[in-house]
Design an enzyme around this catalytic site. Structure first.
Site, short mmCIF file in Angstrom:
data_model
loop_
_atom_site.label_atom_id
_atom_site.label_comp_id
_atom_site.label_asym_id
_atom_site.label_seq_id
_atom_site.Cartn_x
_atom_site.Cartn_y
_atom_site.Cartn_z
N GLY A 1 0.93 -1.23 -0.03
CA GLY A 1 0.11 -0.16 -0.17
C GLY A 1 0.82 1.22 0.00
O GLY A 1 0.34 2.17 -0.78
N THR A 2 1.86 1.23 0.59
CA THR A 2 2.91 2.42 0.94
C THR A 2 3.44 2.80 -0.56
O THR A 2 3.42 4.01 -0.91
CB THR A 2 3.62 2.29 2.02
OG1 THR A 2 3.20 1.97 3.05
CG2 THR A 2 4.70 3.38 2.12
N ASN B 1 -8.06 4.45 8.04
CA ASN B 1 -7.79 3.16 8.73
C ASN B 1 -7.74 3.43 10.42
O ASN B 1 -7.69 2.35 11.07
CB ASN B 1 -6.25 3.04 8.35
CG ASN B 1 -5.46 4.42 8.39
OD1 ASN B 1 -5.69 5.40 7.85
ND2 ASN B 1 -4.41 4.28 9.46
N GLN C 1 -7.90 0.06 3.23
CA GLN C 1 -8.72 -0.39 4.25
C GLN C 1 -9.97 -0.75 3.69
O GLN C 1 -10.78 -1.62 4.31
CB GLN C 1 -8.90 0.48 5.56
CG GLN C 1 -7.61 0.82 6.40
CD GLN C 1 -7.28 -0.37 7.27
OE1 GLN C 1 -8.18 -1.30 7.33
NE2 GLN C 1 -6.04 -0.52 7.31
N SER D 1 -3.76 -3.07 -0.81
CA SER D 1 -2.49 -3.77 -0.04
C SER D 1 -3.23 -5.29 0.25
O SER D 1 -4.27 -5.41 0.88
CB SER D 1 -2.10 -3.03 1.23
OG SER D 1 -1.24 -3.91 1.86
N HIS E 1 -2.11 -7.47 2.52
CA HIS E 1 -2.02 -7.79 3.85
C HIS E 1 -3.37 -7.42 4.78
O HIS E 1 -3.48 -8.10 5.91
CB HIS E 1 -0.69 -7.88 4.45
CG HIS E 1 -0.32 -6.32 4.96
ND1 HIS E 1 -0.50 -6.16 6.31
CD2 HIS E 1 0.11 -5.30 4.23
CE1 HIS E 1 -0.23 -4.76 6.53
NE2 HIS E 1 0.12 -4.12 4.95
N THR F 1 11.35 -7.44 -10.91
CA THR F 1 10.77 -8.77 -11.30
C THR F 1 9.24 -8.84 -10.28
O THR F 1 9.66 -8.39 -9.15
CB THR F 1 11.50 -10.04 -10.97
OG1 THR F 1 12.87 -9.89 -11.76
CG2 THR F 1 11.07 -11.16 -11.08
N CYS G 1 2.10 2.64 12.21
CA CYS G 1 3.16 3.46 12.32
C CYS G 1 3.26 4.26 13.23
O CYS G 1 4.33 4.43 14.13
CB CYS G 1 3.50 4.02 11.00
SG CYS G 1 2.68 3.50 9.65
C1 LIG Z 1 -5.13 3.33 4.55
C2 LIG Z 1 -3.61 2.72 4.37
N1 LIG Z 1 -2.71 3.35 3.55
C3 LIG Z 1 -1.70 2.71 3.31
C4 LIG Z 1 -1.46 1.53 4.20
C5 LIG Z 1 0.23 1.04 3.99
O1 LIG Z 1 0.01 -0.31 3.50
P1 LIG Z 1 1.45 -1.10 3.50
O2 LIG Z 1 1.32 -1.75 4.85
O3 LIG Z 1 0.67 -2.21 2.78
O4 LIG Z 1 2.26 -0.83 3.16
C6 LIG Z 1 -1.99 1.18 5.12
C7 LIG Z 1 -1.43 0.11 6.10
O5 LIG Z 1 -1.87 0.56 7.51
C8 LIG Z 1 -3.47 1.74 5.43
O6 LIG Z 1 -4.16 1.44 6.54
#
Ligand SMILES: Cc1ncc(COP(=O)(O)O)c(C=O)c1O
Length: 386
Positions: free
Chosen positions: A71-72, A153, A181, A201, A203, A239, A331
Site C-alpha cells: 500500500g505504501t 484506517n 482499508q 494492499s 495483507h 521482477t 506506524c
Molecule cells: C489506509 C492505509 N494506507 C496505506 C497503508 C500502507 O499499506 P502497507 O502496509 O501495505 O504498506 C495502510 C496500512 O496500514 C493503510 O491502512
C-alpha cells in the site's frame, strides 16, 4: 493464553487458501515472468491469471493493474507519478489532499511540497469526513492531483469519493484514492467510479505482506518512480512477486465473494463490543470516534476513547490480558505519537490520548467482544482505584 486479535486494520492473518496459492506458485520451477523459456512463460501465465482476477473484482481492464510492493508503495507511486507527469504535461503544480490520510500519502505530499509543489490539506468534520464544499473550493485549474482516502484506517470513516472524483475530473485533475482499508469491505466498479489511481494492499484482506496494487486508469498522466526493466508495462520496474501476487489474487477473490458476510460478521462483533463496553463502563466513560452511521463508515473498525486512561497504559494492560488492539495506525502506534487523524477531527487532548482502535476480521466472534469488554472493565476499575 489464546489471543483475541482485534487489530485487523494493522494486518490480517493470511488465509489458508492464500498460503496454498503462494506455496503452489512458489513451488513451480524457476521462472521469471519476463523470461521467454517455458519456466518464464509458466510464471507469466500465473501472473496474468492473478491480474485478470483483480481486474474482474475491480471491474477494470487487466492492463490497468500495476503490481507493487504494498500500500505504501502504491500511494507513493500514485502521488509522485501523477504529480510529476501533470507538471510536465500541463504545468499544474498543486496537490490537494486531506488531513486524515495515511502517512504514506501525507509524507509523499510533503516531499512534493519540498520539491516546489503547492499543497492544500482539506480539513475534516468531527466524524473525520471531508466537506464537499471545501473540496469544491480547493480543486481549481492549477490542481495536478487530488488524493482522498476511501475509508480511514484509524476511525473507519468513509469519504465522498464519487463526488470528489467527479469534481477532480471536471477540473482536469488526476484523482487518487487510497482504498487499502476499504478493499474487501466495499465493492469497486472502476468503470463507473471517477478515480484514476487506486491503492490496494494484500495483507489487509488475508493476503501476504509486501504485495499491493496500483490501479492506473488508461490515459492517466503517470511518470514511473521505479525504473529499470519494462515490467508492468514500464510503470513499475522490477521482477514481480509472482507467488505473493497469486496469494493476493486468491485472498481478494475470497474476500470479494463474501463481502456481505464479512460486513455482517464485523458489524456484529463491533456492535457487541460497543454495547458491552457502554453497559459495563457507562455511557460517559466511552466515547466513539468517527462516523456512527453505518453508511458512512467501514464495518470493521471501532475507535473509542476511555478518558482518564492513556492509550499506552490501556494497550499494555490489554496485551497482558491477551487482547491485541492498537492506538491508531501501526506506524503511529510504534512511536505512540498523538494521532493526526483524531487531532484533525478536533478531539480534545484527553480524548485523543486515550483512544484505542479495535479492528475486526476473519475468525473474530461476539464471545471475544464480550470477553474484551469484561477485561476492559476490570482494567478500568483497577486503574481508576489506584
Ligand atoms: C489506509 C492505509 N494506507 C496505506 C497503508 C500502507 O499499506 P502497507 O502496509 O501495505 O504498506 C495502510 C496500512 O496500514 C493503510 O491502512
Amino acid at each position: 493464553m489464546s489471543i483475541i486479535y482485534f487489530d485487523h486494520a494493522a494486518t490480517t492473518p493470511m488465509r489458508r487458501e492464500a498460503i496454498e496459492a503462494y506455496v503452489d506458485a512458489a513451488s513451480k520451477g524457476p521462472g521469471n515472468p519476463s523470461s521467454l523459456h517455458a519456466g518464464g512463460r509458466s510464471a507469466r501465465s500465473g501472473l496474468t491469471a492473478s491480474r485478470d482476477t483483480l481486474a474482474r473484482i475491480l471491474n477494470c481492464d487487466p492492463g490497468e493493474i500495476v503490481f507493487t510492493g504494498g500500500g505504501t508503495e502504491s500511494d507513493n507511486a500514485a502521488l509522485y507519478g501523477a504529480a510529476h507527469a501533470q507538471r510536465l504535461k500541463t504545468g499544474r503544480d498543486r496537490i490537494v489532499t486531506t488531513a486524515i490520510e495515511h502517512h504514506a500519502v501525507l509524507h509523499a505530499c510533503h516531499k512534493l511540497e519540498a520539491e516546489g509543489f503547492k499543497l492544500t490539506v482539506l480539513p475534516v468534520d468531527e466524524t473525520g469526513r471531508v466537506r464537499l464544499s471545501a473540496a469544491e473550493e480547493a480543486i481549481g485549474d492549477d490542481v495536478a492531483v487530488v488524493s482522498v482516502m476511501y475509508g480511514n484506517n484509524e476511525v473507519g470513516t468513509l469519504q465522498p469519493i464519487a463526488e470528489i472524483g467527479a469534481l477532480a475530473r471536471e477540473r482536469g485533475a488526476v484523482m487518487h484514492s487510497d482504498a487499502v482499508q476499504a478493499f474487501g469491505y466495499e465493492r469497486f466498479d472502476l468503470r463507473q467510479l471517477p478515480v484514476d489511481l487506486l491503492s490496494l494492499s494484500a495483507h489487509k484482506i488475508g493476503g501476504p505482506q509486501g504485495v499491493g496494487v496500483l490501479y492506473v486508469r488508461k490515459g492517466t498522466p503517470y511518470e514511473p518512480t521505479a525504473r529499470g526493466g519494462s515490467q508492468e508495462k514500464s510503470r513499475r520496474a522490477g521482477t514481480e512477486n509472482v507467488a505473493g501476487i497469486a496469494a493476493f489474487a486468491k485472498a481478494a477473490e475470497l474476500a470479494h465473494s463474501s463481502i456481505e458476510e464479512r460486513r455482517r460478521e464485523a458489524e456484529e462483533v463491533r456492535a457487541k463490543l460497543l454495547a458491552d463496553l457502554t453497559e459495563q463502563l457507562g455511557e460517559d466513560a466511552v466515547r466513539i470516534n468517527g462516523a456512527i452511521d453505518p453508511k458512512r463508515r467501514l464495518p470493521h473498525i471501532l475507535n473509542v476513547s476511555f478518558p482518564g486512561i492513556s492509550n499506552e497504559t490501556m494497550l499494555m494492560n490489554l496485551d497482558l490480558s491477551g487482547v491485541a488492539a492498537s492506538a491508531g495506525s501501526a506506524c503511529t502506534a510504534g512511536s505512540l505519537q498523538p494521532s493526526h487523524v483524531l487531532i484533525a477531527m478536533g478531539l480534545e487532548t484527553h480524548f485523543y490520548q486515550s483512544a484505542i482502535r479495535f479492528s475486526f476480521g476473519m475468525g473474530n466472534n461476539t464471545a471475544e467482544a464480550e470477553k474484551t469488554a469484561k477485561i476492559i472493565a476490570t482494567i478500568t476499575k483497577r486503574l481508576r482505584n489506584r
